[in-house]
Design an enzyme around this catalytic site. Structure first.
Site, short mmCIF file in Angstrom:
data_model
loop_
_atom_site.label_atom_id
_atom_site.label_comp_id
_atom_site.label_asym_id
_atom_site.label_seq_id
_atom_site.Cartn_x
_atom_site.Cartn_y
_atom_site.Cartn_z
N GLY A 11 0.84 -1.20 0.00
CA GLY A 11 0.00 0.00 0.00
C GLY A 11 0.87 1.24 0.00
N GLN A 15 -1.90 7.44 0.62
CA GLN A 15 -1.62 8.71 1.30
C GLN A 15 -0.51 8.57 2.34
OE1 GLN A 15 -4.48 10.12 4.15
NE2 GLN A 15 -3.80 12.24 4.01
N TYR A 145 -15.76 -0.70 7.37
CA TYR A 145 -14.35 -0.35 7.63
C TYR A 145 -14.04 -0.51 9.12
CZ TYR A 145 -10.22 2.76 7.85
OH TYR A 145 -8.97 3.30 8.07
N LYS A 149 -11.49 -3.08 11.09
CA LYS A 149 -10.39 -2.58 11.93
C LYS A 149 -10.45 -3.17 13.34
CE LYS A 149 -8.02 -0.48 8.93
NZ LYS A 149 -6.68 -0.96 8.62
N ILE A 175 -5.88 11.84 8.70
CA ILE A 175 -4.52 12.31 8.45
C ILE A 175 -4.55 13.39 7.36
CG2 ILE A 175 -2.17 11.64 7.77
CD1 ILE A 175 -3.09 10.38 10.44
C1 AKB Z 1 -11.38 7.46 7.02
O1 AKB Z 1 -11.90 8.58 7.09
O2 AKB Z 1 -11.97 6.45 6.66
C2 AKB Z 1 -9.92 7.32 7.44
C3 AKB Z 1 -9.78 6.92 8.87
C4 AKB Z 1 -10.21 7.84 9.95
O3 AKB Z 1 -9.31 5.86 9.15
N1 AKB Z 1 -9.23 8.55 7.22
#
Ligand code: AKB
Length: 327
Positions: A11, A15, A145, A149, A175
């Protein structure tokens, strides 16, 4: 702790990966940090400043071949599908974020790797988490997501406990950076706003003015990542789930700070589906475990970051680079 000698960053074109790879090359030697992309073309700096290869972390065989080809002892797994894209394609999000992570952890066992870094995110939190999120708290995210995680954090801790793998990770906040744009995240507005301020003098923000989220400037993100990688393993009580805080501001406060430098800058607010995701995350995090266990301390606040972001983006704008960046 065994010494890190040859790192594979998967990856690497993203970014964080693109800037982290260059910083790792400075520290560990250019030839010792292999950048791996999946399909996005790397910048010439990334491609020419050290070894570059193609490797999709979901492809276990290719990962094994790459580890052997370059005598890799450490993997930094920056490959991820972020929150907004993850809601559009939850299965792909699971595949990249979880299958990719399991491949990394299994490769660590099979090749007796020194360390694997597997980033997490503030997306592990959900509506039941306190607004100033403690290190140990309710983890019931409402996005795919976030689900991947939380799974990733649990898997890292499991591989540490069960197999003695040295797996580490941080819960990155949004970030903000001036080099490579993020893609498909909810916190992307906090980067886009700077690009649009420079290029067009106006921005339509996709979250409400009072939406407040934890954020961090890229130099702090690189420092946090490299400091955690360098921390002695026996000093760590946590592994894959460190909260790391730096700043917390609303979209309106971010706009106001930019306006101090560009008084005519105009921002309007048109929330879309990403508002619900932002509303499910806390405003700030408590990062005392990172501070105690490996000395975490951020250097940038909103004012210092904004000054630097605008300076860098103005220079890129003058070189004609920003429209190409697609912001
Ligand atoms: C997102 O917005 O999905 C990412 C994160 C906070 O992991 N930047």
């Amino acid at each position: 702790m065994r010494e890190i000698k040859r790192i594979l960053v998967v990856g690497a074109v993203g970014q964080i990966g693109s800037e982290l790879t260059l910083a790792l090359r400075d520290k560990y030697g250019a030839d010792n940090v292999v950048a791996a992309g999946r399909k996005t073309k790397p910048s010439s700096e990334l491609r020419d400043s050290g070894p570059f290869t193609w490797c999709d972390v979901v492809d276990r065989q290719k990962l094994d071949e790459t580890i052997k080809q370059f005598s890799i002892d450490t993997i930094v797994n920056m490959a991820a599908i972020l929150s907004a894209t993850g809601e559009k394609n939850p299965q792909a999000c699971w595949e990249v974020n979880v299958t990719g992570l399991i491949n990394t952890l299994e490769a660590a066992r099979d090749h007796d790797l020194v360390q694997v870094l597997c980033p997490s995110s503030i997306a592990v939190f959900g509506p039941g988490t306190p607004d100033d999120a403690p290190q140990e708290t309710v983890l019931k995210p409402t996005t795919m997501y976030g689900v991947t995680k939380v799974t990733g954090e649990l898997l890292c801790d499991y591989y540490v406990r069960r197999f003695g793998v040295d797996a580490r990770g941080l819960r990155y906040p949004g970030i903000i950076s001036a080099e490579t744009l993020p893609g498909g995240g909810t916190t992307d507005y906090a980067v886009e706003i700077y690009y649009k301020a420079i290029e067009e003098g106006r921005y339509t923000c996709f979250v409400k003015e009072d939406t407040r989220l934890p954020m961090m400037y890229m130099p702090d993100c690189i420092k946090a990542t490299m400091d955690l990688m360098a921390a002695p393993f026996d000093k760590l009580k946590h592994h894959g789930d460190f909260n790391v805080g730096a700043m917390s501001m609303s979209a309106g406060e971010l706009a106001a700070e930019i306006k101090r430098h560009i008084p005519d800058f105009e921002v309007t607010y048109e929330p879309d589906f990403r508002q619900d995701i932002a509303d499910s995350w806390p405003s700030s995090v408590i990062d005392s475990a990172a501070r105690t266990e490996w000395g975490w301390e951020p250097a940038y606040d909103l004012a210092k970051m904004t000054e630097d972001m605008l300076k860098r983006l103005r220079a890129r704008h003058e070189r004609g680079e920003l429209y190409q960046a697609g912001a």
